[in-house]
Write a protein that holds these residues in place. Sequence first.
Motif: not given
Length: 106
Positions: A59-63, A67-74
Motif C-alpha cells: 500500500a505504501v509503494k502504491a501510494a 509499485l509497478n503492478a497495482i494488481h499485486d496490491y489488490t
Amino acid sequence: MSVSGIEAISGFTPLVPTTVTSAQAGPTATGGADSDFGKMVLDGIDRLEGVTDKTDQLAVKAATGDLNAIHDYTIAATEASVTTQLTVAVRNKAVEAFNEIMRMQV
C-alpha cells in the motif's frame, strides 16, 4: 484436501498438515494435542501478521508510485481480508465453544 493450485500463489501454505504421522494421530501422555493446537493457533496468527505487513508495504509503494503492478496490491489486500475474516470466524467459534462448556452442569 489439497489446495495445490492455491499454494502456488504468493507462497500460500495451508494451516492444517496435509499428512498425519503416527505421532500426530492422537494425544500423548504429555498433552501433545493441546500443544499442537496452540502451535497451530500461534502459527495462524503469525501468518495473519505477515500477510497484513506485506499488504501494508504494498500500500505504501502504491501510494508513493513505486509499485509497478497495482494488481499485486489488490491480491495482497484481498488475501489479508480473507485471512482476517477466517481468523475472526475461528476466534468466534472458539469463544462460543468455551461459553458452551462453561454452561455445562457437572
